[in-house]
Motif scaffolding. Structure first.
Motif: not given
Ligand code: GLC
Length: 436
Positions: A23, A34, A84
């Motif tokens: 990420h 995030e 996002h």
């Molecule tokens: C989610 C979150 C997120 C992450 C992801 C990873 O649904 O929104 O921030 O990237 O899961 O599984």
């Protein structure tokens, strides 16, 4: 349920078992999760001003990342091409909100893909369905940006937004990702949050209608027929892998009673993006046990790293990865090509079993070191040879003279392995059993 949708190739996926999630985006600079744009209601212009205009990962060395992943025993990676927040790591022709327009001044995705491929890892792209930056993403009261705003404010901000145009933008971007970077092995869409009562009101939630999931999925299959697709498009039947997130299934994941391909995604600490101040970091031992736990239930583990805004894996992440690598170096054959053991072998207390059906070897992972002996039901007369995996030291089996006194408490089919008093000096000792 959509029937007869085409599917990807999961054969390599269930063999390789262990991948790295990455990420990385503007949120890495916020360094406090995030989702900060959403959590703190940061308006687009302000977010751009703070982070987009300053994103400068001057220490970015994708070769070093790739080496860290390979040394940890990871066989594939999945990177957030767009999260996002809407920011793109690659040089997308469809937006200006991309790495080349930051002080980084370049496509950051391409060198990453090349470096990881160079280390023999398979390529995965995470692509966020949610987009807090795109002018046509309909703002909603659930996950959308500006979650603190009133109905009235939201209605005003939604004037002129056409969700279908956003869906078209996504198809264009996914097309770029699937045509511009060679073979893509995993595609990880994230995520849907349908409102069952109002399936066409995208201010209430986002579902397959909001993303035009069917069209998107069909395009994906045309462009890369074998890519492994996750399960978050809200389109029943249009997935190859189930993705439990931040929890471990208690047994093999099933859908309508059938065992399915699954992959748990887990973090090193609580956040996916780089988080400076969080101290809920998992220990190396715990992470190794998590990997074993997945494989013992027929699943994969996708373990996340959140690099810093300067482009490095921080010391805590490197420490965990190298610890996992130390263990994997000696124990990876109890992971790769392995799956849940057949039911007839009973898992002893504080243990997990993994099984390689090709080599007919059973692996007993000991989460706690037993007192002198380990008893396993269902295995008597089935074993040809037994050893500790870390140093291939033979383990003798059968009861000692004096132990025959307790023999009547053991089942007829119980195998007794005699163990050294001292636990081997590895995070999780593994016994390798060669079956007849
Ligand atoms: C989610 C979150 C997120 C992450 C992801 C990873 O649904 O929104 O921030 O990237 O899961 O599984």
């Amino acid at each position: 349920m959509e029937k007869n949708l085409p599917h990807g190739d999961t054969e390599w996926f269930v063999n390789d078992r262990f991948g790295m999630f990455i990420h990385w985006g503007l949120y890495s600079m916020g360094a406090r999760h995030e989702w900060l744009m959403n959590k703190e209601n940061i308006p687009v212009a302000e977010y751009e001003r703070r982070y987009f205009q300053r994103f400068d990962p001057d220490l970015y060395n994708p070769e070093a990342w790739a080496r860290a992943a390979a040394d940890a025993g990871m066989k594939y990676f999945v990177v957030t091409t767009k999260h996002h927040e809407g920011f793109c790591l690659w040089d997308s022709k469809l937006t200006d909100y991309k790495a080349p327009n930051t002080p980084a001044k370049r496509d950051l995705l391409r060198p990453l893909v090349e470096a990881f491929r160079g280390q023999g890892l398979k390529t995965g792209f995470y692509y966020s369905l949610i987009d807090w930056h795109h002018p046509h993403f309909v703002i909603d009261n659930r996950i959308g940006p500006y979650r603190g705003c009133t109905e009235k404010e939201r209605a005003k901000m939604n004037q002129g937004r056409v969700q279908a145009r956003y869906a078209e933008y996504m198809r264009g971007q996914v097309r770029e990702l699937l045509t511009g970077f060679g073979q893509v092995d995993v595609l990880w869409f994230d995520f849907s949050y349908p409102d069952k009562e109002h399936p066409n009101d995208f201010t209430k939630g986002k579902n397959r209608n909001a993303w035009q999931s069917k069209k998107l999925y069909q395009m994906v299959r045309e462009l890369q027929p074998s890519v492994v697709v996750d399960d978050r498009l809200d389109l029943p039947g249009a997935w190859d892998v189930k993705t439990p997130e931040q929890w471990q299934p208690r047994e093999w994941y099933t859908v309508e009673g059938q065992r399915v391909v699954w992959e748990a995604c887990q973090t090193l600490s609580g956040s996916w993006g780089y988080h400076r101040d969080e101290d809920s970091w998992r220990s190396t031992d715990e992470l190794i046990r998590t990997l074993i736990d997945c494989v013992s239930k027929g699943g994969n583990l996708l373990l996340n790293v959140g690099p810093t805004g300067r482009g490095e894996f921080d010391a805590r992440a490197l420490d965990r990865l190298s610890g996992i690598g130390e263990w994997m170096k000696r124990h990876n054959r109890a992971i790769y090509g392995c799956t849940a053991a057949p039911h007839e072998f009973k898992t002893p207390e504080h243990c997990r079993l993994t099984w390689n059906p090709g080599t007919k070897r059973l692996y007993v992972h000991l989460f706690a070191w037993p007192y002198g002996a380990l008893h396993i039901d269902g295995l008597k007369d089935r074993v040809e040879y037994a050893q500790l995996l870390n140093d291939s030291s033979e383990l003798q089996y059968g009861l000692g003279e004096w132990q025959h006194q307790i023999g009547d408490r053991l089942g007829n089919s119980t195998l007794t392995l005699r163990l050294p008093a001292r636990k081997p000096d590895v995070a999780v000792p593994v016994i390798e059993l060669f079956l007849k």
